[in-house]
Scaffold this motif. Sequence first.
Motif, PDB file in Angstrom:
ATOM      1  N   ALA A 209       0.726  -1.160   0.064  1.00 53.75           N
ATOM      2  CA  ALA A 209       0.115  -0.083   0.106  1.00 53.75           C
ATOM      3  C   ALA A 209       0.809   1.098  -0.095  1.00 53.75           C
ATOM      4  O   ALA A 209       0.594   2.101  -0.802  1.00 53.75           O
ATOM      5  N   ALA A 210       1.810   1.232   0.762  1.00 55.50           N
ATOM      6  CA  ALA A 210       3.065   2.429   0.882  1.00 55.50           C
ATOM      7  C   ALA A 210       3.501   2.612  -0.404  1.00 55.50           C
ATOM      8  O   ALA A 210       3.711   3.729  -1.003  1.00 55.50           O
ATOM      9  N   LEU A 211       3.932   1.487  -1.191  1.00 49.46           N
ATOM     10  CA  LEU A 211       4.349   1.814  -2.494  1.00 49.46           C
ATOM     11  C   LEU A 211       3.715   2.401  -3.264  1.00 49.46           C
ATOM     12  O   LEU A 211       3.916   3.226  -4.319  1.00 49.46           O
ATOM     13  N   ARG A 212       2.184   1.698  -3.462  1.00 53.79           N
ATOM     14  CA  ARG A 212       1.555   2.227  -4.561  1.00 53.79           C
ATOM     15  C   ARG A 212       1.108   3.682  -4.272  1.00 53.79           C
ATOM     16  O   ARG A 212       1.075   4.563  -5.130  1.00 53.79           O
ATOM     17  N   ALA A 213       1.068   4.128  -3.016  1.00 56.17           N
ATOM     18  CA  ALA A 213       0.530   5.516  -2.509  1.00 56.17           C
ATOM     19  C   ALA A 213       1.886   6.521  -3.215  1.00 56.17           C
ATOM     20  O   ALA A 213       1.953   7.412  -3.853  1.00 56.17           O
ATOM     21  N   LEU A 214       3.174   5.833  -2.935  1.00 55.39           N
ATOM     22  CA  LEU A 214       4.425   6.509  -3.492  1.00 55.39           C
ATOM     23  C   LEU A 214       4.349   6.622  -5.064  1.00 55.39           C
ATOM     24  O   LEU A 214       4.546   7.847  -5.334  1.00 55.39           O
ATOM     25  N   LEU A 215       3.770   5.641  -5.768  1.00 52.93           N
ATOM     26  CA  LEU A 215       3.947   5.768  -7.209  1.00 52.93           C
ATOM     27  C   LEU A 215       2.917   6.725  -7.544  1.00 52.93           C
ATOM     28  O   LEU A 215       3.131   7.556  -8.590  1.00 52.93           O
ATOM     29  N   ARG A 216       1.832   6.863  -6.893  1.00 49.43           N
ATOM     30  CA  ARG A 216       0.570   7.729  -7.283  1.00 49.43           C
ATOM     31  C   ARG A 216       1.189   9.328  -6.968  1.00 49.43           C
ATOM     32  O   ARG A 216       0.756  10.111  -8.082  1.00 49.43           O
ATOM     33  N   GLU A 217       1.934   9.136  -6.098  1.00 47.72           N
ATOM     34  CA  GLU A 217       2.450  10.543  -5.848  1.00 47.72           C
ATOM     35  C   GLU A 217       3.219  11.023  -6.776  1.00 47.72           C
ATOM     36  O   GLU A 217       3.489  12.145  -7.254  1.00 47.72           O
ATOM     37  N   ARG A 218       4.104  10.167  -7.276  1.00 48.34           N
ATOM     38  CA  ARG A 218       5.239  10.341  -7.986  1.00 48.34           C
ATOM     39  C   ARG A 218       4.689  10.676  -9.500  1.00 48.34           C
ATOM     40  O   ARG A 218       5.239  11.577 -10.227  1.00 48.34           O
ATOM     41  N   HIS A 219       3.790   9.666  -9.879  1.00 43.49           N
ATOM     42  CA  HIS A 219       3.217   9.874 -11.141  1.00 43.49           C
ATOM     43  C   HIS A 219       2.452  11.092 -11.399  1.00 43.49           C
ATOM     44  O   HIS A 219       2.013  11.509 -12.563  1.00 43.49           O
ATOM     45  N   GLY A 220       1.669  11.441 -10.470  1.00 38.53           N
ATOM     46  CA  GLY A 220       0.494  12.480 -10.355  1.00 38.53           C
ATOM     47  C   GLY A 220      -0.504  12.248 -11.321  1.00 38.53           C
ATOM     48  O   GLY A 220      -1.155  11.145 -11.171  1.00 38.53           O
ATOM     49  N   GLY A 221      -0.423  13.060 -12.402  1.00 35.09           N
ATOM     50  CA  GLY A 221      -1.379  12.802 -13.108  1.00 35.09           C
ATOM     51  C   GLY A 221      -1.228  12.070 -14.616  1.00 35.09           C
ATOM     52  O   GLY A 221      -1.640  12.157 -15.502  1.00 35.09           O
ATOM     53  N   GLU A 222      -0.228  11.231 -14.349  1.00 37.40           N
ATOM     54  CA  GLU A 222       0.379  10.124 -15.357  1.00 37.40           C
ATOM     55  C   GLU A 222      -0.785   9.352 -15.714  1.00 37.40           C
ATOM     56  O   GLU A 222      -1.247   8.638 -15.073  1.00 37.40           O
ATOM     57  N   LEU A 223      -0.852   9.461 -17.082  1.00 38.95           N
ATOM     58  CA  LEU A 223      -1.636   8.395 -17.754  1.00 38.95           C
ATOM     59  C   LEU A 223      -1.255   7.182 -18.482  1.00 38.95           C
ATOM     60  O   LEU A 223      -1.831   6.074 -18.389  1.00 38.95           O
ATOM     61  N   LEU A 224      -0.226   7.365 -19.159  1.00 37.90           N
ATOM     62  CA  LEU A 224       0.455   6.276 -19.832  1.00 37.90           C
ATOM     63  C   LEU A 224       2.062   6.846 -20.144  1.00 37.90           C
ATOM     64  O   LEU A 224       2.489   7.796 -20.084  1.00 37.90           O
TER      65      LEU A 224
END
Length: 462
Positions: A209-224
Motif C-alpha cells: 500500500a505504501a509503495l502504491r501511494a508513493l507511485l501515485r504521488e510520483r506519477h501525479g497525473g500520469e496516464l500512460l
Amino acid sequence: MSVLGPAKLEVDGAPVHLTPLSTRLLVRLVAADGEPVPVRSLRREVWGLNAELPGQAQRDRNEVQKRVLELRRALDPERTGEGARVITTDQLPTARGSETTYQLVLRPSELDSAEFTELVNGALHAAPATAARAFADALAMLRGRPLAEVAEEPFAAGLIRRLDELRDAAREGLIRAQTDLGRPDLALPVAERMVRERPDDPRAVAGLAALRALLRERHGGELLRHRVPGTGTDVVLVRGDLFDQADANLVVGFTDTFDTATEQDVVISRESVQAQLVERVFGGQRRAFDERLRVGLRAFTPVGTESARDKPRGRRTRYPIGTTVVLPVDGRRIFAVAYSRLGNDLVARADPAELRLGLERLWPTVARYGLFKPVAVPLIGSGLARVVELDRAQLVNLVIGTFAAYCGHDPAVARELRIVIHPDELAAIDLAPVEACLRSLDGAGREGRDGAGREGAARGAG
C-alpha cells in the motif's frame, strides 16, 4: 548442487542422475547445514527404519555406506574413500562406544543455497545500487520452495525456515533499494508477489500500500508511459496544465503569422495557449515577448505578405509551416512552432498534412536546442485551429508517430516527450488507440528501425 527448489545435481555443468534414495540422502545431508549426521538418524529419516532387528543395524549401515559411495562417485570421483572431501566420515562417541557420522562439505560456489545466503547477507549491508543488483541476483536463483522433496520433513524445517527468511529479507531489501534509487515502479512487482503469497501478512500488505501511494504521488497525473525502442526516451501522457510543467521545455503552436494580439479576442483568443504563454511565462509583457519573437523570426525567410486591404487586422507576414522560434526562458526553452494558417478572415485552419509537416520540422530544432530536457506538448490541433479531420486520439498519435520517427535518426531528442492533456479534454479522448500506437513502436523497433519502418510508423500514427 541446487536445492532452491527441486534438488538438482550437476558436475561441471552436466546433470547427474541419482537414484531416488540417494537423492533423498543427499538432500538430508544438505538439510543438516554443514553438521555431521549419525547413521542412526539417516536410517530413521531417510529409510524410515526405527526398529533394530538382529543384524539389521549392520545391514542398514552397509546400505548407508553404499549410498554414500554412490554420492561420492558422483560428487568427487577422484576421492571416494576415507580421504573424500565432499562427504566426510567421522565417529561420534556414544554411551555404547561410537557411531559413524557423515557430513556434507561443499564450498559456497558448489551449493546454491550457500551462494544465495552469501549474496543476501552481503546485500543487506551494501549501498542501494549494489544491493539492488545483489538482491535481484539472489532472487533469480529461486526455483520454487527450498528442499522441495523433503519440505514436510522435520529435519528440513530449520534450513527451510532460514532460507524463507532470507528470501523475504531479499525481497524487502530489493523494494527498499529500488525505492531509494528512485525506481519504485521496479519494486512494485516484488511487493505484489509478496502479498499474493502471504495475503494475511499485515507487514507485506502495508508495504504494498505504501509503495502504491508513493507511485501515485510520483506519477501525479500520469496516464500512460512507454519507452521508445532503441532510445533513453519515454513518451508520457499526463493530465494537467502545460504551464505547470516547470521541469520541461514547452512547445506552443502558432499560426503562420505568429499573431499574439488578444484585444477583444478578434485575432487571438485570450483563452488560447499563445495568450497563456505570454501571460503566465512572460508575465503579460506582450510587447517584450513580441520583440523576442520578431528577433527570432529574422532567421527565417517569409513566404509572403498580405496587403492591409486583404488582411486589415493582425500581422501580415507569413512564414513556412514548421517555422520554429526558440525562446530561452530561465534555463529552459519555449519552442514556438507554426502549424496552422491564419486566414484573412482571422480564422485559423490546419489540415493533417500541415500539422504533420509542422511537427516533423519541430523535432530537429528540439534536438538541437532542447538540452535533452523533457519536452512538454499540449494537444496541438484540438483548439481554435482545430484539425477537423482527426479526433483527439489521432492528434496524440500524430505527435507520437512523428517524434518516434525522428528518434530513428537522432535518439537524443529529449529525455521525455510529455503530452499534456488538460482535464477538460480528457473525457473526450479514447486512450485505447494511443496505447495501441505506443505498443506498435516496439514492433517498429524489432524491424530494425530502417527508413521505411520509420515512415510507416509515422503515417500509421496519423
